[in-house]
Design an enzyme around this catalytic site. Structure first.
Site, PDB file in Angstrom:
ATOM      1  N   LYS A  96     -53.726 -49.378 -40.105  1.00  0.00           N
ATOM      2  CA  LYS A  96     -52.713 -49.786 -42.105  1.00  0.00           C
ATOM      3  C   LYS A  96     -52.328 -51.176 -42.389  1.00  0.00           C
ATOM      4  O   LYS A  96     -51.661 -51.735 -41.286  1.00  0.00           O
ATOM      5  CB  LYS A  96     -51.225 -48.327 -41.793  1.00  0.00           C
ATOM      6  CG  LYS A  96     -52.581 -47.053 -41.741  1.00  0.00           C
ATOM      7  CD  LYS A  96     -51.637 -46.621 -42.928  1.00  0.00           C
ATOM      8  CE  LYS A  96     -52.229 -45.038 -42.968  1.00  0.00           C
ATOM      9  NZ  LYS A  96     -50.850 -43.783 -43.422  1.00  0.00           N
ATOM     10  N   HIS A 120     -41.783 -35.676 -47.145  1.00  0.00           N
ATOM     11  CA  HIS A 120     -41.693 -36.339 -45.506  1.00  0.00           C
ATOM     12  C   HIS A 120     -40.261 -35.081 -45.540  1.00  0.00           C
ATOM     13  O   HIS A 120     -39.698 -34.842 -44.948  1.00  0.00           O
ATOM     14  CB  HIS A 120     -41.968 -38.074 -45.308  1.00  0.00           C
ATOM     15  CG  HIS A 120     -42.592 -38.543 -45.181  1.00  0.00           C
ATOM     16  ND1 HIS A 120     -42.608 -39.923 -46.166  1.00  0.00           N
ATOM     17  CD2 HIS A 120     -43.779 -38.346 -44.374  1.00  0.00           C
ATOM     18  CE1 HIS A 120     -43.687 -39.916 -45.783  1.00  0.00           C
ATOM     19  NE2 HIS A 120     -44.530 -39.214 -44.869  1.00  0.00           N
TER      20      HIS A 120
HETATM   21  N1  COA Z   1     -45.751 -35.146 -47.787  1.00  0.00           N
HETATM   22  C1  COA Z   1     -46.418 -36.264 -48.420  1.00  0.00           C
HETATM   23  N2  COA Z   1     -47.103 -37.117 -47.065  1.00  0.00           N
HETATM   24  C2  COA Z   1     -47.474 -36.843 -46.374  1.00  0.00           C
HETATM   25  C3  COA Z   1     -46.581 -35.831 -45.560  1.00  0.00           C
HETATM   26  C4  COA Z   1     -45.716 -34.765 -46.390  1.00  0.00           C
HETATM   27  N3  COA Z   1     -45.284 -33.786 -45.373  1.00  0.00           N
HETATM   28  N4  COA Z   1     -47.437 -36.125 -43.962  1.00  0.00           N
HETATM   29  C5  COA Z   1     -47.925 -37.019 -44.210  1.00  0.00           C
HETATM   30  N5  COA Z   1     -48.135 -37.582 -45.875  1.00  0.00           N
HETATM   31  C6  COA Z   1     -48.726 -39.099 -45.816  1.00  0.00           C
HETATM   32  C7  COA Z   1     -48.134 -40.716 -45.158  1.00  0.00           C
HETATM   33  O1  COA Z   1     -47.134 -40.849 -46.854  1.00  0.00           O
HETATM   34  C8  COA Z   1     -49.595 -40.790 -45.163  1.00  0.00           C
HETATM   35  O2  COA Z   1     -49.546 -41.548 -46.418  1.00  0.00           O
HETATM   36  P1  COA Z   1     -50.436 -42.936 -46.788  1.00  0.00           P
HETATM   37  O3  COA Z   1     -51.739 -42.029 -46.003  1.00  0.00           O
HETATM   38  O4  COA Z   1     -50.571 -42.964 -48.227  1.00  0.00           O
HETATM   39  O5  COA Z   1     -49.934 -44.090 -46.050  1.00  0.00           O
HETATM   40  C9  COA Z   1     -50.323 -39.827 -44.649  1.00  0.00           C
HETATM   41  O6  COA Z   1     -49.713 -38.428 -45.541  1.00  0.00           O
HETATM   42  C10 COA Z   1     -49.997 -40.420 -42.946  1.00  0.00           C
HETATM   43  O7  COA Z   1     -48.978 -40.166 -42.561  1.00  0.00           O
HETATM   44  P2  COA Z   1     -48.626 -40.694 -40.801  1.00  0.00           P
HETATM   45  O8  COA Z   1     -48.450 -39.495 -40.615  1.00  0.00           O
HETATM   46  O9  COA Z   1     -47.812 -41.483 -41.138  1.00  0.00           O
HETATM   47  O10 COA Z   1     -50.324 -40.657 -40.735  1.00  0.00           O
HETATM   48  P3  COA Z   1     -50.161 -42.808 -39.789  1.00  0.00           P
HETATM   49  O11 COA Z   1     -51.232 -42.865 -39.917  1.00  0.00           O
HETATM   50  O12 COA Z   1     -49.405 -43.298 -41.206  1.00  0.00           O
HETATM   51  O13 COA Z   1     -48.422 -42.712 -38.472  1.00  0.00           O
HETATM   52  C11 COA Z   1     -48.642 -42.386 -37.051  1.00  0.00           C
HETATM   53  C12 COA Z   1     -49.260 -42.147 -38.109  1.00  0.00           C
HETATM   54  C13 COA Z   1     -47.264 -44.029 -36.903  1.00  0.00           C
HETATM   55  C14 COA Z   1     -47.102 -41.455 -36.610  1.00  0.00           C
HETATM   56  C15 COA Z   1     -49.490 -42.906 -35.427  1.00  0.00           C
HETATM   57  O14 COA Z   1     -50.149 -43.605 -36.393  1.00  0.00           O
HETATM   58  C16 COA Z   1     -48.737 -43.111 -34.092  1.00  0.00           C
HETATM   59  O15 COA Z   1     -48.439 -42.835 -33.751  1.00  0.00           O
HETATM   60  N6  COA Z   1     -49.168 -44.364 -34.036  1.00  0.00           N
HETATM   61  C17 COA Z   1     -47.895 -44.843 -33.033  1.00  0.00           C
HETATM   62  C18 COA Z   1     -49.449 -45.298 -31.519  1.00  0.00           C
HETATM   63  C19 COA Z   1     -50.375 -44.089 -31.088  1.00  0.00           C
HETATM   64  O16 COA Z   1     -49.340 -42.911 -30.599  1.00  0.00           O
HETATM   65  N7  COA Z   1     -51.622 -43.704 -31.850  1.00  0.00           N
HETATM   66  C20 COA Z   1     -52.178 -42.900 -31.025  1.00  0.00           C
HETATM   67  C21 COA Z   1     -51.692 -40.840 -32.020  1.00  0.00           C
HETATM   68  S1  COA Z   1     -53.096 -40.687 -31.481  1.00  0.00           S
END
Ligand code: COA
Length: 176
Positions: free
Chosen positions: A41, A17
């Site tokens: 999650k 990140h």
């Molecule tokens: N380098 C390393 N790891 C990375 C990364 C990077 N550049 N980018 C993402 N990751 C990893 C994260 O650590 C995470 O790992 P994990 O699955 O082991 O926890 C994974 O990739 C996914 O991360 P993230 O992009 O944070 O996705 P998420 O599914 O956890 O969260 C939200 C996504 C919170 C942004 C999304 O659910 C959201 O917008 N929520 C609000 C409600 C909403 O609007 N929903 C509709 C959207 S379609």
């Protein structure tokens, strides 16, 4: 003045990140890192804890703001009139499908919410928050995955979470 939002779960923030945060902070005047909720999650850290970890890990980057929101990213985008674009990192082609779907959903919900993708730096493509949590649970070396300033907090939380899981599993075994 161009402002980007970098959304995510950040449970916890990793060097992956931080790679995206640092590089986008060079491209935009301001980057708002926003902790959001993926309702599918189970999180190890509360929103406040994830914000605190992010604050510690990004202390040296001047043009960023840490925020959190308990709702849709598309709505957060609307609430913040100062934002221009959403930034997301892509680690591999396997990230693409999910991110593409999210980008289109966000734009469908809010036509102003455009997403740009930044390719993750080679050395961070294998890092994920779950991987970091597993290494921490077993007391492994975190130095390549998360900044030193947050090692201890992550290690303490994950080792106690793991101990609690083992305790519950043993109680269940005794009960069966
Ligand atoms: N380098 C390393 N790891 C990375 C990364 C990077 N550049 N980018 C993402 N990751 C990893 C994260 O650590 C995470 O790992 P994990 O699955 O082991 O926890 C994974 O990739 C996914 O991360 P993230 O992009 O944070 O996705 P998420 O599914 O956890 O969260 C939200 C996504 C919170 C942004 C999304 O659910 C959201 O917008 N929520 C609000 C409600 C909403 O609007 N929903 C509709 C959207 S379609």
């Amino acid at each position: 003045m161009k402002t980007a939002i970098y959304p995510g779960s950040f449970d916890p923030v990793t060097n992956g990140h931080l790679d995206i945060i640092r590089r986008s902070a060079k491209m935009f005047d301001k980057v708002i890192v926003v902790v959001l909720i993926n309702p599918l999650k189970n999180y190890s850290f509360s929103i406040m804890e994830r914000r605190e970890l992010l604050m510690k890990a990004t202390k040296d980057i001047p043009n960023i703001e840490i925020d959190s929101y308990d709702g849709l990213l598309a709505d957060y985008f609307n609430l913040r009139e100062d934002v221009d674009v959403i930034v997301k990192g892509l680690r591999a082609t396997s990230d693409f499908e999910y991110e593409f779907q999210m980008a289109h959903t966000n734009m469908h919900l809010n036509p102003r919410a455009e997403t740009v993708f930044i390719p993750a730096s080679i050395g961070t493509t294998f890092i994920s928050s779950s991987m970091v949590k597993q290494v921490a649970m077993f007391g492994g070396d975190l130095s390549a995955y998360v900044p030193a300033v947050i090692h201890e907090t992550i290690r303490e939380r994950l080792t106690s979470e793991f101990a609690e899981k083992k305790r519950i599993a043993e109680l269940r075994k005794e009960h069966d």
